[in-house]
Design a protein around this motif. Sequence first.
Motif, PDB file in Angstrom:
ATOM      1  N   UNK A 190      39.730  46.375  41.162  1.00  0.00           N
ATOM      2  CA  UNK A 190      38.846  45.475  40.419  1.00  0.00           C
ATOM      3  C   UNK A 190      39.688  44.612  39.487  1.00  0.00           C
ATOM      4  N   UNK A 191      39.364  43.322  39.429  1.00  0.00           N
ATOM      5  CA  UNK A 191      40.039  42.402  38.523  1.00  0.00           C
ATOM      6  C   UNK A 191      38.981  41.605  37.768  1.00  0.00           C
ATOM      7  N   UNK A 192      39.087  41.602  36.443  1.00  0.00           N
ATOM      8  CA  UNK A 192      38.160  40.808  35.640  1.00  0.00           C
ATOM      9  C   UNK A 192      38.454  39.321  35.786  1.00  0.00           C
ATOM     10  N   UNK A 193      39.715  38.981  36.059  1.00  0.00           N
ATOM     11  CA  UNK A 193      40.113  37.606  36.350  1.00  0.00           C
ATOM     12  C   UNK A 193      40.654  37.553  37.770  1.00  0.00           C
ATOM     13  N   UNK A 194      40.645  36.376  38.373  1.00  0.00           N
ATOM     14  CA  UNK A 194      41.110  36.245  39.748  1.00  0.00           C
ATOM     15  C   UNK A 194      42.592  36.609  39.835  1.00  0.00           C
ATOM     16  N   UNK A 195      42.960  37.531  40.746  1.00  0.00           N
ATOM     17  CA  UNK A 195      44.346  37.993  40.842  1.00  0.00           C
ATOM     18  C   UNK A 195      45.221  37.024  41.632  1.00  0.00           C
ATOM     19  N   UNK A 196      46.466  37.423  41.870  1.00  0.00           N
ATOM     20  CA  UNK A 196      47.393  36.603  42.633  1.00  0.00           C
ATOM     21  C   UNK A 196      46.909  36.437  44.071  1.00  0.00           C
ATOM     22  N   UNK A 197      47.559  35.553  44.799  1.00  0.00           N
ATOM     23  CA  UNK A 197      47.045  35.092  46.082  1.00  0.00           C
ATOM     24  C   UNK A 197      46.981  36.143  47.174  1.00  0.00           C
ATOM     25  N   UNK A 198      47.753  37.239  47.072  1.00  0.00           N
ATOM     26  CA  UNK A 198      47.740  38.206  48.165  1.00  0.00           C
ATOM     27  C   UNK A 198      46.519  39.114  48.129  1.00  0.00           C
ATOM     28  N   UNK A 199      45.687  39.016  47.090  1.00  0.00           N
ATOM     29  CA  UNK A 199      44.423  39.763  47.032  1.00  0.00           C
ATOM     30  C   UNK A 199      43.296  38.901  47.591  1.00  0.00           C
ATOM     31  N   UNK A 200      42.412  39.533  48.389  1.00  0.00           N
ATOM     32  CA  UNK A 200      41.322  38.840  49.070  1.00  0.00           C
ATOM     33  C   UNK A 200      39.996  39.350  48.519  1.00  0.00           C
ATOM     34  N   UNK A 201      39.051  38.477  48.138  1.00  0.00           N
ATOM     35  CA  UNK A 201      37.758  38.972  47.632  1.00  0.00           C
ATOM     36  C   UNK A 201      36.961  39.664  48.723  1.00  0.00           C
ATOM     37  N   UNK A 202      36.369  40.812  48.383  1.00  0.00           N
ATOM     38  CA  UNK A 202      35.529  41.528  49.351  1.00  0.00           C
ATOM     39  C   UNK A 202      34.222  40.799  49.582  1.00  0.00           C
ATOM     40  N   UNK A 203      33.670  40.226  48.528  1.00  0.00           N
ATOM     41  CA  UNK A 203      32.442  39.445  48.599  1.00  0.00           C
ATOM     42  C   UNK A 203      32.631  38.174  47.800  1.00  0.00           C
TER      43      UNK A 203
END
Length: 227
Positions: free
Chosen positions: A17-30
Amino acid sequence: MIDNIINLKNNALQFNYFSDEPENDWIPLGNISDGIFYKPTLVRYPYLAQDDKLIKLDNKEQIDINPFNFIIQENQAERSFINQKPHDFVVSENFLEFSSGTPVLEIRTKNYKGQWQPWQAILGEFNIYRTLKTMGKIYLRSPIETELERFKELFEIRYSGTLVLSYFKDVTIMGDDGIIKTFSTNTRQIEFVPDSDNPCWDFEDRVRSWNDFIAKYHSYDSNGNRI
């Protein structure tokens, strides 16, 4: 072609879980605003299932995977039972000890009838694997990316709040929904905290919070299936 070269493929999905958008290698689940992100990764494991073949690594690669225990009920009248590999998926928390401030997520799965089961707390970062059982042994499927859509059909994940531990190690989840929650340390099932000893929380507010909790965690359709 060189026969002794093996291209290893991702065998796990790492969630956080990230309260702010993480670096580019993380993909949103929804939706990005939900804060739940994942990324495919390769973990050490002695066996990999790749292209329908089983590949054994040497023993130095072996790690222990501790499955998350899901509570499953056949129906509302049946006693719950523990399932460590629902639908051949394994969820494994990455840490054994947690401190105040750890993000708390909620996860649930369906039973074999397709009915949603209770929400349970899962703490911090965790991995998801898909298993393959053959010849009496269990292996990890790869590449894991091909299993994601199946996972999303059978599981749901959402943000619950922040873990708060008291001096006596009492557990509270403080979220932005106005509901004071905790979870069973045995089953991880989300539970309501009435907090009746708090003189600053009057009866009407506690009743309102209880009704909000019921609406969020114990809503059912006309057939008795959890929404």
